[in-house]
Design a protein around this motif. Structure first.
Motif, PDB file in Angstrom:
ATOM      1  N   ARG A 167       8.004   2.323  -0.261  1.00  0.00           N
ATOM      2  CA  ARG A 167       8.886   1.157   0.256  1.00  0.00           C
ATOM      3  C   ARG A 167       8.150  -0.211   0.232  1.00  0.00           C
ATOM      4  O   ARG A 167       8.746  -0.906  -0.063  1.00  0.00           O
ATOM      5  N   LEU A 168       6.880   0.118   0.580  1.00  0.00           N
ATOM      6  CA  LEU A 168       6.146  -1.467   0.551  1.00  0.00           C
ATOM      7  C   LEU A 168       5.958  -1.852  -0.632  1.00  0.00           C
ATOM      8  O   LEU A 168       6.006  -3.063  -0.918  1.00  0.00           O
ATOM      9  N   LEU A 169       5.871  -1.050  -1.784  1.00  0.00           N
ATOM     10  CA  LEU A 169       5.694  -1.442  -3.094  1.00  0.00           C
ATOM     11  C   LEU A 169       6.994  -2.224  -3.832  1.00  0.00           C
ATOM     12  O   LEU A 169       6.856  -3.155  -4.635  1.00  0.00           O
ATOM     13  N   VAL A 170       8.007  -1.924  -3.014  1.00  0.00           N
ATOM     14  CA  VAL A 170       9.281  -2.542  -3.581  1.00  0.00           C
ATOM     15  C   VAL A 170       9.437  -4.053  -3.160  1.00  0.00           C
ATOM     16  O   VAL A 170       9.791  -4.816  -4.300  1.00  0.00           O
ATOM     17  N   GLU A 171       9.088  -4.565  -1.927  1.00  0.00           N
ATOM     18  CA  GLU A 171       8.878  -5.875  -1.586  1.00  0.00           C
ATOM     19  C   GLU A 171       7.633  -6.486  -2.041  1.00  0.00           C
ATOM     20  O   GLU A 171       7.383  -7.543  -2.325  1.00  0.00           O
ATOM     21  N   ASP A 172       6.507  -5.813  -2.042  1.00  0.00           N
ATOM     22  CA  ASP A 172       5.180  -6.117  -2.440  1.00  0.00           C
ATOM     23  C   ASP A 172       4.794  -7.250  -1.877  1.00  0.00           C
ATOM     24  O   ASP A 172       4.637  -8.471  -2.771  1.00  0.00           O
ATOM     25  N   PRO A 173       4.342  -7.442  -0.471  1.00  0.00           N
ATOM     26  CA  PRO A 173       3.952  -8.859   0.034  1.00  0.00           C
ATOM     27  C   PRO A 173       2.761  -9.297  -0.582  1.00  0.00           C
ATOM     28  O   PRO A 173       1.918  -8.851  -1.194  1.00  0.00           O
ATOM     29  N   ASP A 174       2.590 -10.812  -0.518  1.00  0.00           N
ATOM     30  CA  ASP A 174       1.468 -11.513  -0.857  1.00  0.00           C
ATOM     31  C   ASP A 174       0.464 -11.367  -0.055  1.00  0.00           C
ATOM     32  O   ASP A 174      -0.930 -11.361  -0.271  1.00  0.00           O
ATOM     33  N   VAL A 175       0.722 -11.223   1.344  1.00  0.00           N
ATOM     34  CA  VAL A 175      -0.375 -11.177   2.273  1.00  0.00           C
ATOM     35  C   VAL A 175      -0.172 -10.119   3.440  1.00  0.00           C
ATOM     36  O   VAL A 175       1.080 -10.078   3.845  1.00  0.00           O
ATOM     37  N   ILE A 176      -1.101  -9.264   3.879  1.00  0.00           N
ATOM     38  CA  ILE A 176      -0.629  -8.062   4.757  1.00  0.00           C
ATOM     39  C   ILE A 176      -1.766  -8.484   6.057  1.00  0.00           C
ATOM     40  O   ILE A 176      -2.865  -8.506   5.615  1.00  0.00           O
ATOM     41  N   PHE A 177      -1.081  -8.299   7.046  1.00  0.00           N
ATOM     42  CA  PHE A 177      -1.929  -8.601   8.343  1.00  0.00           C
ATOM     43  C   PHE A 177      -1.788  -7.246   9.102  1.00  0.00           C
ATOM     44  O   PHE A 177      -0.673  -6.548   9.300  1.00  0.00           O
ATOM     45  N   VAL A 178      -2.964  -6.471   9.478  1.00  0.00           N
ATOM     46  CA  VAL A 178      -3.115  -5.270   9.809  1.00  0.00           C
ATOM     47  C   VAL A 178      -3.575  -5.358  11.378  1.00  0.00           C
ATOM     48  O   VAL A 178      -4.705  -5.927  11.614  1.00  0.00           O
ATOM     49  N   LEU A 212     -11.693   4.506  11.553  1.00  0.00           N
ATOM     50  CA  LEU A 212     -11.636   3.699  10.617  1.00  0.00           C
ATOM     51  C   LEU A 212     -10.471   2.828  10.911  1.00  0.00           C
ATOM     52  O   LEU A 212      -9.322   3.184  11.076  1.00  0.00           O
ATOM     53  N   PRO A 213     -10.507   1.420  10.422  1.00  0.00           N
ATOM     54  CA  PRO A 213      -9.237   0.502  10.407  1.00  0.00           C
ATOM     55  C   PRO A 213      -8.351   1.063   9.635  1.00  0.00           C
ATOM     56  O   PRO A 213      -8.655   1.869   8.504  1.00  0.00           O
ATOM     57  N   VAL A 214      -6.928   1.055   9.843  1.00  0.00           N
ATOM     58  CA  VAL A 214      -5.830   1.344   9.184  1.00  0.00           C
ATOM     59  C   VAL A 214      -5.915   1.025   7.556  1.00  0.00           C
ATOM     60  O   VAL A 214      -5.739   1.878   6.881  1.00  0.00           O
ATOM     61  N   SER A 215      -6.223  -0.220   7.347  1.00  0.00           N
ATOM     62  CA  SER A 215      -6.528  -0.491   6.090  1.00  0.00           C
ATOM     63  C   SER A 215      -7.344   0.153   5.075  1.00  0.00           C
ATOM     64  O   SER A 215      -7.158   0.619   3.888  1.00  0.00           O
ATOM     65  N   SER A 233      -5.230   6.045  -0.537  1.00  0.00           N
ATOM     66  CA  SER A 233      -4.014   6.308  -1.559  1.00  0.00           C
ATOM     67  C   SER A 233      -4.057   5.552  -2.777  1.00  0.00           C
ATOM     68  O   SER A 233      -4.214   4.354  -2.550  1.00  0.00           O
ATOM     69  N   PRO A 234      -3.811   6.218  -3.929  1.00  0.00           N
ATOM     70  CA  PRO A 234      -3.765   5.415  -5.251  1.00  0.00           C
ATOM     71  C   PRO A 234      -2.674   4.207  -5.053  1.00  0.00           C
ATOM     72  O   PRO A 234      -2.655   3.295  -5.827  1.00  0.00           O
ATOM     73  N   LEU A 235      -1.462   4.545  -4.252  1.00  0.00           N
ATOM     74  CA  LEU A 235      -0.490   3.376  -4.012  1.00  0.00           C
ATOM     75  C   LEU A 235      -1.062   2.125  -3.667  1.00  0.00           C
ATOM     76  O   LEU A 235      -0.409   1.064  -3.815  1.00  0.00           O
ATOM     77  N   TRP A 236      -2.049   2.154  -2.667  1.00  0.00           N
ATOM     78  CA  TRP A 236      -2.455   1.086  -1.800  1.00  0.00           C
ATOM     79  C   TRP A 236      -2.949   0.036  -2.848  1.00  0.00           C
ATOM     80  O   TRP A 236      -2.885  -1.191  -2.714  1.00  0.00           O
ATOM     81  N   SER A 237      -3.768   0.586  -3.785  1.00  0.00           N
ATOM     82  CA  SER A 237      -4.344  -0.530  -4.725  1.00  0.00           C
ATOM     83  C   SER A 237      -3.243  -1.094  -5.535  1.00  0.00           C
ATOM     84  O   SER A 237      -3.658  -2.123  -6.273  1.00  0.00           O
ATOM     85  N   LYS A 238      -1.991  -0.649  -5.922  1.00  0.00           N
ATOM     86  CA  LYS A 238      -1.023  -1.408  -6.430  1.00  0.00           C
ATOM     87  C   LYS A 238      -0.545  -2.537  -5.982  1.00  0.00           C
ATOM     88  O   LYS A 238       0.297  -3.219  -6.494  1.00  0.00           O
ATOM     89  N   LEU A 239      -0.611  -2.662  -4.726  1.00  0.00           N
ATOM     90  CA  LEU A 239      -0.091  -3.565  -3.948  1.00  0.00           C
ATOM     91  C   LEU A 239      -0.649  -5.062  -4.177  1.00  0.00           C
ATOM     92  O   LEU A 239      -1.724  -5.080  -4.321  1.00  0.00           O
ATOM     93  N   ALA A 260      -1.252  -7.702  -2.577  1.00  0.00           N
ATOM     94  CA  ALA A 260      -2.068  -8.091  -1.519  1.00  0.00           C
ATOM     95  C   ALA A 260      -3.176  -7.722  -1.624  1.00  0.00           C
ATOM     96  O   ALA A 260      -4.444  -8.109  -1.337  1.00  0.00           O
ATOM     97  N   VAL A 261      -3.460  -5.970  -2.101  1.00  0.00           N
ATOM     98  CA  VAL A 261      -4.909  -5.662  -2.124  1.00  0.00           C
ATOM     99  C   VAL A 261      -5.538  -5.918  -3.410  1.00  0.00           C
ATOM    100  O   VAL A 261      -6.796  -6.188  -3.254  1.00  0.00           O
ATOM    101  N   GLN A 262      -4.772  -6.210  -4.319  1.00  0.00           N
ATOM    102  CA  GLN A 262      -5.546  -6.620  -5.516  1.00  0.00           C
ATOM    103  C   GLN A 262      -5.919  -8.075  -5.511  1.00  0.00           C
ATOM    104  O   GLN A 262      -7.157  -8.297  -6.081  1.00  0.00           O
ATOM    105  N   ASN A 263      -5.233  -8.975  -4.703  1.00  0.00           N
ATOM    106  CA  ASN A 263      -5.705 -10.520  -4.508  1.00  0.00           C
ATOM    107  C   ASN A 263      -6.678 -10.594  -3.273  1.00  0.00           C
ATOM    108  O   ASN A 263      -6.904 -11.746  -2.772  1.00  0.00           O
TER     109      ASN A 263
END
Length: 348
Positions: free
Chosen positions: A271-282, A292-295, A301-307, A309-312
């Motif tokens: 669901r997060l990939l649908v909106e794909d935020p620029d910045v994520i605060f955790v 470990l921290p949630v991030s 997960s391979p999906l995490w790297s597609k976001l 915010a993660v890439q930037n």
């Protein structure tokens, strides 16, 4: 006839005497005297007759209603407050007060933060037990005039605190609720000026953020202790602030996802990939050593790297005791400062 005439004369004399003594006030209390000066009221006359005697001081009483609709009445300004929730630390710091005692864990963390009491926060008397069941013996020892707790968590403590201190339960759902709470506690403690000043600081900061922010960054706050995270929506406390200076599209789409109206909903990476935020605060919460921290947990997960915010490199672990638990105007002000510096570093 003579006797009858004499009776009439007597009645006439009595009527004249009554008119002379009664004056002309048309039956109205406090009417003007013949001289044109205001007539003295009975209260004024009583005050003159008691001149020299000191009038008794008027009792100071105030009644407030907490977030559970429970009415609390106090006979004087509250000076000793025990904190079993971080929101209490926030409001006392804003009012220039110190807690009589504080719970451990996250409450102690926020009290010891530099924006609050710093190292002094480590020395406040401790309330043992857990967050959900604070130690009543420690509360008795602290002898507070008021205990501030969290609605939905500490409700069952009211009976146990009977005879110890009144319990004020709060759980602000928006920054406007936090402002209202600040004003109520300011009134209870006789620190309305300090409350007004804190409110003005917060509102000035918020207005500046709204005026200067281009609103072109899509932001998101998530929280959790593992990969099963939740999203703070625009109706959640932090979301009501964040949406004022960023693109914050997150909503409660199904009421059953947010049964308590907290403004947060469980989410998935899909669901997060649908909106794909620029910045994520955790906001990461740890319930066991070495967690470990949630991030970092989500990074598996391979999906995490597609976001985006993660890439930037725009995923930021924040201070959850302040961002998530503080709930008051000072904590929300810190959230603003830190978020704006990340979202728009050239402007803030």
């Amino acid at each position: 006839m003579k006797r009858k005439h004499g009776g009439l004369m007597m009645l006439l004399i009595l009527a004249l005497l009554a008119t002379a003594c009664g004056g002309n006030n048309d039956g109205k209390e406090g009417a003007a005297a013949p001289s044109g000066e205001p007539a003295q009221s009975s209260q004024h006359n009583d005050a003159e007759s008691n001149q020299g005697e000191e009038a008794p001081a008027e009792a100071w009483t105030i009644e407030v209603t907490d977030d559970t609709e429970t009415k609390l009445t106090f006979d004087g300004p509250v000076e000793k407050v025990a904190c079993i929730v971080s929101l209490c630390i926030d409001v006392l710091a804003e009012l220039g007060m110190e807690p009589a005692a504080i719970a451990e864990s996250g409450v102690r963390v926020i009290a010891s933060s530099p924006e609050f009491y710093g190292s002094k926060g480590e020395s406040f008397p401790s309330i043992g037990g857990s967050f959900f069941e604070p130690g009543l013996e420690d509360l008795v020892t602290a002898a507070p005039e008021l205990v501030i707790g969290l609605k939905g968590v500490h409700d069952t403590l009211r009976e146990g605190l009977d005879g110890i201190a009144p319990l004020y339960l709060a759980n602000p759902k928006s920054y406007k609720d936090s402002l209202e709470f600040l004003e109520k506690i300011g009134e209870l403690t006789g620190r309305t000026d300090e409350a007004a000043a804190a409110k003005a600081r917060f509102m000035e900061k918020l207005e500046t953020a709204k005026e200067k922010s281009p609103m072109d960054k899509k932001a998101l706050i998530i929280f959790g202790s593992d990969v099963n995270f939740s999203v703070i929506t625009a109706t959640g406390l932090g979301g009501t602030v964040m949406k004022e200076f960023s693109n914050y599209p997150w909503q409660v789409e199904k009421a059953e996802d947010d049964p308590y109206g907290e403004g947060s909903v469980p989410y998935s990476l899909e669901r997060l990939l649908v909106e794909d935020p620029d910045v994520i605060f955790v906001e990461s919460y740890s319930y066991s050593p070495g967690t470990l921290p949630v991030s970092e947990q989500l990074a598996a997960s391979p999906l995490w790297s597609k976001l985006k915010a993660v890439q930037n490199g725009q995923v930021h672990e924040v201070r959850s005791p302040i961002w998530g638990d503080g709930r008051g105007t000072r904590s929300l002000g810190i959230l603003m400062d830190e978020a704006l510096a990340i979202l728009y570093p050239d402007l803030f």
